[in-house]
Design a protein around this motif. Structure first.
Motif, PDB file in Angstrom:
ATOM      1  N   HIS A 135      57.700  81.283  37.397  1.00  0.00           N
ATOM      2  CA  HIS A 135      58.480  80.536  38.025  1.00  0.00           C
ATOM      3  C   HIS A 135      56.603  79.621  38.973  1.00  0.00           C
ATOM      4  N   ARG A 136      56.117  80.601  39.065  1.00  0.00           N
ATOM      5  CA  ARG A 136      55.133  80.665  40.000  1.00  0.00           C
ATOM      6  C   ARG A 136      53.733  80.331  39.326  1.00  0.00           C
ATOM      7  N   SER A 137      53.970  80.574  38.121  1.00  0.00           N
ATOM      8  CA  SER A 137      52.670  78.993  37.067  1.00  0.00           C
ATOM      9  C   SER A 137      52.488  77.920  36.883  1.00  0.00           C
ATOM     10  N   ARG A 138      54.066  77.579  36.979  1.00  0.00           N
ATOM     11  CA  ARG A 138      54.690  76.331  36.864  1.00  0.00           C
ATOM     12  C   ARG A 138      54.179  75.613  38.318  1.00  0.00           C
ATOM     13  N   ALA A 139      54.796  76.555  39.580  1.00  0.00           N
ATOM     14  CA  ALA A 139      54.445  75.613  40.699  1.00  0.00           C
ATOM     15  C   ALA A 139      52.395  75.770  41.254  1.00  0.00           C
ATOM     16  N   SER A 140      52.044  76.633  40.203  1.00  0.00           N
ATOM     17  CA  SER A 140      50.236  76.633  40.605  1.00  0.00           C
ATOM     18  C   SER A 140      49.945  75.257  39.623  1.00  0.00           C
ATOM     19  N   PRO A 176      69.383  79.813  28.718  1.00  0.00           N
ATOM     20  CA  PRO A 176      68.797  78.625  29.468  1.00  0.00           C
ATOM     21  C   PRO A 176      68.542  78.584  30.862  1.00  0.00           C
ATOM     22  N   GLU A 177      68.178  80.075  31.207  1.00  0.00           N
ATOM     23  CA  GLU A 177      67.373  79.780  32.942  1.00  0.00           C
ATOM     24  C   GLU A 177      66.326  79.761  32.427  1.00  0.00           C
ATOM     25  N   LEU A 178      65.549  80.140  31.748  1.00  0.00           N
ATOM     26  CA  LEU A 178      64.363  79.980  31.269  1.00  0.00           C
ATOM     27  C   LEU A 178      63.774  78.621  30.479  1.00  0.00           C
ATOM     28  N   ARG A 179      64.968  78.178  29.908  1.00  0.00           N
ATOM     29  CA  ARG A 179      64.311  76.762  29.263  1.00  0.00           C
ATOM     30  C   ARG A 179      63.939  76.015  29.587  1.00  0.00           C
ATOM     31  N   PRO A 180      64.313  75.626  30.998  1.00  0.00           N
ATOM     32  CA  PRO A 180      64.077  74.228  31.755  1.00  0.00           C
ATOM     33  C   PRO A 180      61.999  74.770  32.306  1.00  0.00           C
ATOM     34  N   LEU A 181      61.765  76.063  32.436  1.00  0.00           N
ATOM     35  CA  LEU A 181      61.018  76.148  32.311  1.00  0.00           C
ATOM     36  C   LEU A 181      59.674  76.163  30.788  1.00  0.00           C
ATOM     37  N   VAL A 182      60.146  76.403  30.232  1.00  0.00           N
ATOM     38  CA  VAL A 182      58.749  77.476  28.723  1.00  0.00           C
ATOM     39  C   VAL A 182      58.990  76.298  27.272  1.00  0.00           C
ATOM     40  N   VAL A 183      58.220  75.444  27.188  1.00  0.00           N
ATOM     41  CA  VAL A 183      58.175  74.440  25.695  1.00  0.00           C
ATOM     42  C   VAL A 183      58.200  75.225  24.700  1.00  0.00           C
ATOM     43  N   HIS A 191      42.045  89.217  20.068  1.00  0.00           N
ATOM     44  CA  HIS A 191      41.623  89.513  21.284  1.00  0.00           C
ATOM     45  C   HIS A 191      42.386  89.877  22.140  1.00  0.00           C
ATOM     46  N   HIS A 192      43.919  88.721  22.220  1.00  0.00           N
ATOM     47  CA  HIS A 192      44.155  88.464  23.337  1.00  0.00           C
ATOM     48  C   HIS A 192      45.972  89.569  23.338  1.00  0.00           C
ATOM     49  N   GLY A 193      46.159  90.386  22.585  1.00  0.00           N
ATOM     50  CA  GLY A 193      46.848  91.854  22.352  1.00  0.00           C
ATOM     51  C   GLY A 193      47.761  91.523  21.057  1.00  0.00           C
ATOM     52  N   GLY A 194      47.557  90.492  20.380  1.00  0.00           N
ATOM     53  CA  GLY A 194      47.927  90.073  19.040  1.00  0.00           C
ATOM     54  C   GLY A 194      49.558  90.073  19.042  1.00  0.00           C
ATOM     55  N   GLY A 195      50.300  91.400  18.062  1.00  0.00           N
ATOM     56  CA  GLY A 195      52.674  91.262  17.924  1.00  0.00           C
ATOM     57  C   GLY A 195      52.482  92.160  19.443  1.00  0.00           C
ATOM     58  N   GLY A 196      51.602  92.349  20.755  1.00  0.00           N
ATOM     59  CA  GLY A 196      52.043  92.610  21.574  1.00  0.00           C
ATOM     60  C   GLY A 196      52.032  91.699  22.851  1.00  0.00           C
ATOM     61  N   ALA A 197      51.907  90.745  22.803  1.00  0.00           N
ATOM     62  CA  ALA A 197      51.569  90.138  23.277  1.00  0.00           C
ATOM     63  C   ALA A 197      52.462  88.641  22.888  1.00  0.00           C
ATOM     64  N   LEU A 198      52.041  87.219  24.229  1.00  0.00           N
ATOM     65  CA  LEU A 198      52.979  86.144  23.357  1.00  0.00           C
ATOM     66  C   LEU A 198      51.838  84.623  24.270  1.00  0.00           C
ATOM     67  N   TYR A 199      51.611  83.585  23.869  1.00  0.00           N
ATOM     68  CA  TYR A 199      51.437  82.511  24.510  1.00  0.00           C
ATOM     69  C   TYR A 199      52.180  81.917  25.503  1.00  0.00           C
ATOM     70  N   ILE A 200      53.073  81.528  26.052  1.00  0.00           N
ATOM     71  CA  ILE A 200      53.733  80.103  26.571  1.00  0.00           C
ATOM     72  C   ILE A 200      53.502  79.349  27.155  1.00  0.00           C
ATOM     73  N   ARG A 201      54.111  78.292  26.793  1.00  0.00           N
ATOM     74  CA  ARG A 201      52.866  76.532  26.920  1.00  0.00           C
ATOM     75  C   ARG A 201      54.667  76.521  27.727  1.00  0.00           C
ATOM     76  N   LEU A 202      54.075  75.727  29.392  1.00  0.00           N
ATOM     77  CA  LEU A 202      55.328  76.290  30.622  1.00  0.00           C
ATOM     78  C   LEU A 202      54.792  74.339  30.490  1.00  0.00           C
ATOM     79  N   ARG A 203      56.342  73.750  31.095  1.00  0.00           N
ATOM     80  CA  ARG A 203      57.049  72.359  30.960  1.00  0.00           C
ATOM     81  C   ARG A 203      55.913  72.248  32.050  1.00  0.00           C
ATOM     82  N   ARG A 204      55.897  70.854  32.181  1.00  0.00           N
ATOM     83  CA  ARG A 204      54.853  70.221  33.353  1.00  0.00           C
ATOM     84  C   ARG A 204      56.232  70.264  34.540  1.00  0.00           C
ATOM     85  N   ARG A 205      56.197  69.759  35.486  1.00  0.00           N
ATOM     86  CA  ARG A 205      56.701  70.144  36.820  1.00  0.00           C
ATOM     87  C   ARG A 205      57.079  68.006  37.431  1.00  0.00           C
TER      88      ARG A 205
END
Length: 205
Positions: A135-140, A176-183, A191-205
């Motif tokens: 929520h903070r990331s999308r607001a920013s 459903p609680e996070l689907r409105p935020l996540v694309v 180099h970002h963590g491989g299988g222990g990390a995830l890239y998340i694309r956020l939906r525009r406000r």
């Protein structure tokens, strides 16, 4: 000197006495050689006026509650069936990261806008931290963020050994609680963590 006698006052028979005397006279049989005693005629019957009937008062009007009109049920619907619940909102399907964004992240020409490390947290703590972070990331105005879950293959942390967050975070992102935020989301580069990390694309406000 003697006083003159006053004329004797004759009392007239009443109607009832005359009727009674007439009945008695009919029962008297005259002796032979004597003339029958004349019977006084019975007086005519007295008509008693019949009282007029009392006027009939109509009863007060009674209030009758109007009957409810039942609405016709739709064709094919059961009488005892309740109305169907409103349809759930349709959520857009998850989409993979754009090729240009994915290539830039893997080559290092593009960096993530924000990152959070959930490694070592309990599930309840990690779930609350993930929701607040998104929520903070999308607001920013952030577009791509990094979430570190840990691979869960070793170490002294019992939660990391089981890999609970590695399996739970993708499940939470599909709810459903996070689907409105996540694309969409996918596994991060090495180099970002491989299988222990995830890239998340956020939906525009």
């Amino acid at each position: 000197m003697t006083e003159p006698r006053r004329p004797r006052r004759v009392r007239r028979l009443t109607t009832e006495e005359s009727r009674l005397w007439a009945e008695i006279s009919r029962l008297i049989v005259p002796l032979r050689g004597r003339a029958p005693v004349p019977v006084a005629p019975s007086p005519p019957p007295v008509s008693v006026p019949t009282p007029a009937p009392a006027p009939t008062v109509p009863p007060p009007p009674q209030f009758v509650r109007p009957a409810k009109v039942a609405r016709p049920a739709p064709k094919g619907a059961s009488k005892s069936a309740s109305p169907p619940p409103p349809p759930a909102p349709v959520l857009p399907p998850l989409a993979p990261l754009e090729r240009r964004v994915r290539t830039g992240l893997r080559r290092g020409s593009r960096s993530v806008d924000a990152a959070i490390d959930l490694h070592g947290m309990r599930q309840s703590e990690a779930h609350a931290a993930l929701i607040g972070f998104l929520h903070r990331s999308r607001a920013s105005g952030h577009a791509v963020v990094l979430v570190v879950t840990g691979k869960g293959g070793g170490g002294d942390d019992p939660y990391a050994e089981r890999g609970v967050l590695r399996r739970s975070v993708p499940h939470w992102l599909r709810l459903p609680e996070l689907r409105p935020l996540v694309v969409g989301f996918e596994e991060a580069a090495h180099h970002h963590g491989g299988g222990g990390a995830l890239y998340i694309r956020l939906r525009r406000r």
